[in-house]
Design a protein around this motif. Structure first.
Motif, PDB file in Angstrom:
ATOM      1  N   GLN A  51      13.782   8.547  -4.915  1.00  0.00           N
ATOM      2  CA  GLN A  51      14.718   9.508  -4.328  1.00  0.00           C
ATOM      3  C   GLN A  51      14.260   9.955  -2.935  1.00  0.00           C
ATOM      4  O   GLN A  51      14.209  11.138  -2.626  1.00  0.00           O
ATOM      5  CB  GLN A  51      14.937  10.709  -5.259  1.00  0.00           C
ATOM      6  N   ILE A  52      13.899   8.942  -2.135  1.00  0.00           N
ATOM      7  CA  ILE A  52      13.518   9.181  -0.742  1.00  0.00           C
ATOM      8  C   ILE A  52      14.346   8.257   0.144  1.00  0.00           C
ATOM      9  O   ILE A  52      14.919   7.273  -0.332  1.00  0.00           O
ATOM     10  CB  ILE A  52      12.008   8.940  -0.485  1.00  0.00           C
ATOM     11  N   SER A  53      14.370   8.549   1.430  1.00  0.00           N
ATOM     12  CA  SER A  53      15.078   7.692   2.376  1.00  0.00           C
ATOM     13  C   SER A  53      14.164   6.550   2.801  1.00  0.00           C
ATOM     14  O   SER A  53      12.933   6.649   2.711  1.00  0.00           O
ATOM     15  CB  SER A  53      15.505   8.493   3.603  1.00  0.00           C
ATOM     16  N   ILE A  54      14.786   5.504   3.289  1.00  0.00           N
ATOM     17  CA  ILE A  54      14.001   4.388   3.818  1.00  0.00           C
ATOM     18  C   ILE A  54      13.220   4.839   5.060  1.00  0.00           C
ATOM     19  O   ILE A  54      12.127   4.368   5.326  1.00  0.00           O
ATOM     20  CB  ILE A  54      14.892   3.148   4.059  1.00  0.00           C
ATOM     21  N   ASN A  55      13.778   5.808   5.791  1.00  0.00           N
ATOM     22  CA  ASN A  55      13.056   6.380   6.936  1.00  0.00           C
ATOM     23  C   ASN A  55      11.756   7.031   6.481  1.00  0.00           C
ATOM     24  O   ASN A  55      10.721   6.889   7.136  1.00  0.00           O
ATOM     25  CB  ASN A  55      13.909   7.416   7.668  1.00  0.00           C
ATOM     26  N   HIS A  56      11.808   7.764   5.374  1.00  0.00           N
ATOM     27  CA  HIS A  56      10.599   8.403   4.838  1.00  0.00           C
ATOM     28  C   HIS A  56       9.561   7.343   4.472  1.00  0.00           C
ATOM     29  O   HIS A  56       8.369   7.516   4.734  1.00  0.00           O
ATOM     30  CB  HIS A  56      10.954   9.266   3.616  1.00  0.00           C
ATOM     31  N   PHE A  57      10.017   6.246   3.877  1.00  0.00           N
ATOM     32  CA  PHE A  57       9.107   5.172   3.488  1.00  0.00           C
ATOM     33  C   PHE A  57       8.323   4.659   4.699  1.00  0.00           C
ATOM     34  O   PHE A  57       7.106   4.513   4.645  1.00  0.00           O
ATOM     35  CB  PHE A  57       9.892   4.013   2.847  1.00  0.00           C
ATOM     36  N   PHE A  58       9.034   4.387   5.797  1.00  0.00           N
ATOM     37  CA  PHE A  58       8.389   3.799   6.966  1.00  0.00           C
ATOM     38  C   PHE A  58       7.791   4.824   7.927  1.00  0.00           C
ATOM     39  O   PHE A  58       7.164   4.445   8.911  1.00  0.00           O
ATOM     40  CB  PHE A  58       9.371   2.884   7.715  1.00  0.00           C
ATOM     41  N   ASN A  59       7.957   6.108   7.636  1.00  0.00           N
ATOM     42  CA  ASN A  59       7.394   7.153   8.484  1.00  0.00           C
ATOM     43  C   ASN A  59       5.929   7.356   8.109  1.00  0.00           C
ATOM     44  O   ASN A  59       5.551   8.352   7.503  1.00  0.00           O
ATOM     45  CB  ASN A  59       8.191   8.458   8.338  1.00  0.00           C
ATOM     46  N   ASP A  60       5.119   6.393   8.479  1.00  0.00           N
ATOM     47  CA  ASP A  60       3.705   6.400   8.126  1.00  0.00           C
ATOM     48  C   ASP A  60       2.946   5.632   9.211  1.00  0.00           C
ATOM     49  O   ASP A  60       3.487   4.690   9.799  1.00  0.00           O
ATOM     50  CB  ASP A  60       3.511   5.731   6.751  1.00  0.00           C
ATOM     51  N   ASP A  61       1.707   6.027   9.457  1.00  0.00           N
ATOM     52  CA  ASP A  61       0.911   5.389  10.515  1.00  0.00           C
ATOM     53  C   ASP A  61       0.722   3.883  10.305  1.00  0.00           C
ATOM     54  O   ASP A  61       0.489   3.159  11.270  1.00  0.00           O
ATOM     55  CB  ASP A  61      -0.466   6.056  10.618  1.00  0.00           C
ATOM     56  N   LYS A  62       0.826   3.411   9.078  1.00  0.00           N
ATOM     57  CA  LYS A  62       0.675   1.977   8.812  1.00  0.00           C
ATOM     58  C   LYS A  62       1.698   1.147   9.584  1.00  0.00           C
ATOM     59  O   LYS A  62       1.473  -0.022   9.851  1.00  0.00           O
ATOM     60  CB  LYS A  62       0.891   1.686   7.323  1.00  0.00           C
ATOM     61  N   PHE A  63       2.842   1.748   9.879  1.00  0.00           N
ATOM     62  CA  PHE A  63       3.942   1.007  10.481  1.00  0.00           C
ATOM     63  C   PHE A  63       4.101   1.308  11.978  1.00  0.00           C
ATOM     64  O   PHE A  63       5.117   0.989  12.565  1.00  0.00           O
ATOM     65  CB  PHE A  63       5.247   1.308   9.736  1.00  0.00           C
ATOM     66  N   ARG A  64       3.098   1.897  12.576  1.00  0.00           N
ATOM     67  CA  ARG A  64       3.171   2.212  14.006  1.00  0.00           C
ATOM     68  C   ARG A  64       2.410   1.192  14.831  1.00  0.00           C
ATOM     69  O   ARG A  64       1.525   0.568  14.428  1.00  0.00           O
ATOM     70  CB  ARG A  64       2.618   3.612  14.275  1.00  0.00           C
ATOM     71  N   GLU A 109       0.830  -1.205   0.000  1.00  0.00           N
ATOM     72  CA  GLU A 109       0.000   0.000   0.000  1.00  0.00           C
ATOM     73  C   GLU A 109       0.869   1.262   0.000  1.00  0.00           C
ATOM     74  O   GLU A 109       0.603   2.220  -0.728  1.00  0.00           O
ATOM     75  CB  GLU A 109      -0.914  -0.028   1.228  1.00  0.00           C
ATOM     76  N   ARG A 110       1.922   1.246   0.816  1.00  0.00           N
ATOM     77  CA  ARG A 110       2.818   2.401   0.901  1.00  0.00           C
ATOM     78  C   ARG A 110       3.546   2.622  -0.419  1.00  0.00           C
ATOM     79  O   ARG A 110       3.710   3.768  -0.853  1.00  0.00           O
ATOM     80  CB  ARG A 110       3.816   2.188   2.049  1.00  0.00           C
ATOM     81  N   MET A 111       3.980   1.564  -1.078  1.00  0.00           N
ATOM     82  CA  MET A 111       4.632   1.687  -2.384  1.00  0.00           C
ATOM     83  C   MET A 111       3.697   2.346  -3.389  1.00  0.00           C
ATOM     84  O   MET A 111       4.092   3.259  -4.114  1.00  0.00           O
ATOM     85  CB  MET A 111       5.073   0.311  -2.899  1.00  0.00           C
ATOM     86  N   LYS A 112       2.464   1.905  -3.413  1.00  0.00           N
ATOM     87  CA  LYS A 112       1.477   2.468  -4.344  1.00  0.00           C
ATOM     88  C   LYS A 112       1.224   3.945  -4.042  1.00  0.00           C
ATOM     89  O   LYS A 112       1.154   4.770  -4.948  1.00  0.00           O
ATOM     90  CB  LYS A 112       0.171   1.679  -4.288  1.00  0.00           C
ATOM     91  N   GLU A 113       1.074   4.269  -2.752  1.00  0.00           N
ATOM     92  CA  GLU A 113       0.835   5.658  -2.333  1.00  0.00           C
ATOM     93  C   GLU A 113       1.969   6.590  -2.763  1.00  0.00           C
ATOM     94  O   GLU A 113       1.731   7.658  -3.316  1.00  0.00           O
ATOM     95  CB  GLU A 113       0.779   5.751  -0.806  1.00  0.00           C
ATOM     96  N   LEU A 114       3.196   6.166  -2.453  1.00  0.00           N
ATOM     97  CA  LEU A 114       4.347   7.022  -2.734  1.00  0.00           C
ATOM     98  C   LEU A 114       4.554   7.217  -4.228  1.00  0.00           C
ATOM     99  O   LEU A 114       4.887   8.316  -4.669  1.00  0.00           O
ATOM    100  CB  LEU A 114       5.611   6.442  -2.085  1.00  0.00           C
ATOM    101  N   ALA A 115       4.336   6.175  -5.001  1.00  0.00           N
ATOM    102  CA  ALA A 115       4.448   6.303  -6.457  1.00  0.00           C
ATOM    103  C   ALA A 115       3.380   7.269  -6.977  1.00  0.00           C
ATOM    104  O   ALA A 115       3.686   8.171  -7.772  1.00  0.00           O
ATOM    105  CB  ALA A 115       4.313   4.935  -7.124  1.00  0.00           C
ATOM    106  N   ALA A 116       2.155   7.109  -6.504  1.00  0.00           N
ATOM    107  CA  ALA A 116       1.045   7.964  -6.949  1.00  0.00           C
ATOM    108  C   ALA A 116       1.280   9.425  -6.580  1.00  0.00           C
ATOM    109  O   ALA A 116       0.991  10.326  -7.377  1.00  0.00           O
ATOM    110  CB  ALA A 116      -0.275   7.464  -6.358  1.00  0.00           C
TER     111      ALA A 116
END
Length: 78
Positions: A65-78, A14-21
Motif C-alpha cells: 500500500q505504497i506508491s511506486i514513487n515511495h519505492f524508488f525514493n531511496d539513495d540506492k536509486f540515485r 534489497e529495497r523489497m526486503k527493506e520495505l517488507a521488513a
C-alpha cells in the motif's frame, strides 16, 4: 551497462526486503496482497530475472500500500 543493470536488480531486491521488513511482513505476504505470482518473485530474488517489469514492482508496492514513487525514493536509486 551490464554492471549497472545487475546493480539495479540488486538494489530492487534489497529495497523489497527493506520495505517488507519495515512493515513486519514477509516477501510472501506482500506478494499475496499485491497479487503477484510466487514464481515471478522467486526468479527475481534468485537472480534468474535481471529485468523486473515495472508492473511487478507496482504490484509489490500495491501489496505494501505504497506508491511506486515511495519505492524508488531511496539513495540506492540515485
Amino acid at each position: 551497462m551490464w554492471g549497472e543493470q545487475v546493480e539495479l536488480n540488486e538494489a530492487i531486491i534489497e529495497r523489497m526486503k527493506e520495505l517488507a521488513a519495515e512493515r513486519n511482513m514477509t516477501i510472501h505476504q506482500v506478494i499475496q496482497k499485491g497479487g503477484l505470482n510466487q514464481a515471478t518473485i522467486s526468479e527475481l530474488m534468485n537472480g534468474r530475472t535481471k529485468h523486473p517489469k515495472v508492473s511487478t514492482i507496482k504490484k509489490f508496492c500495491d501489496g505494501l500500500q505504497i506508491s511506486i514513487n515511495h519505492f524508488f525514493n531511496d539513495d540506492k536509486f540515485r
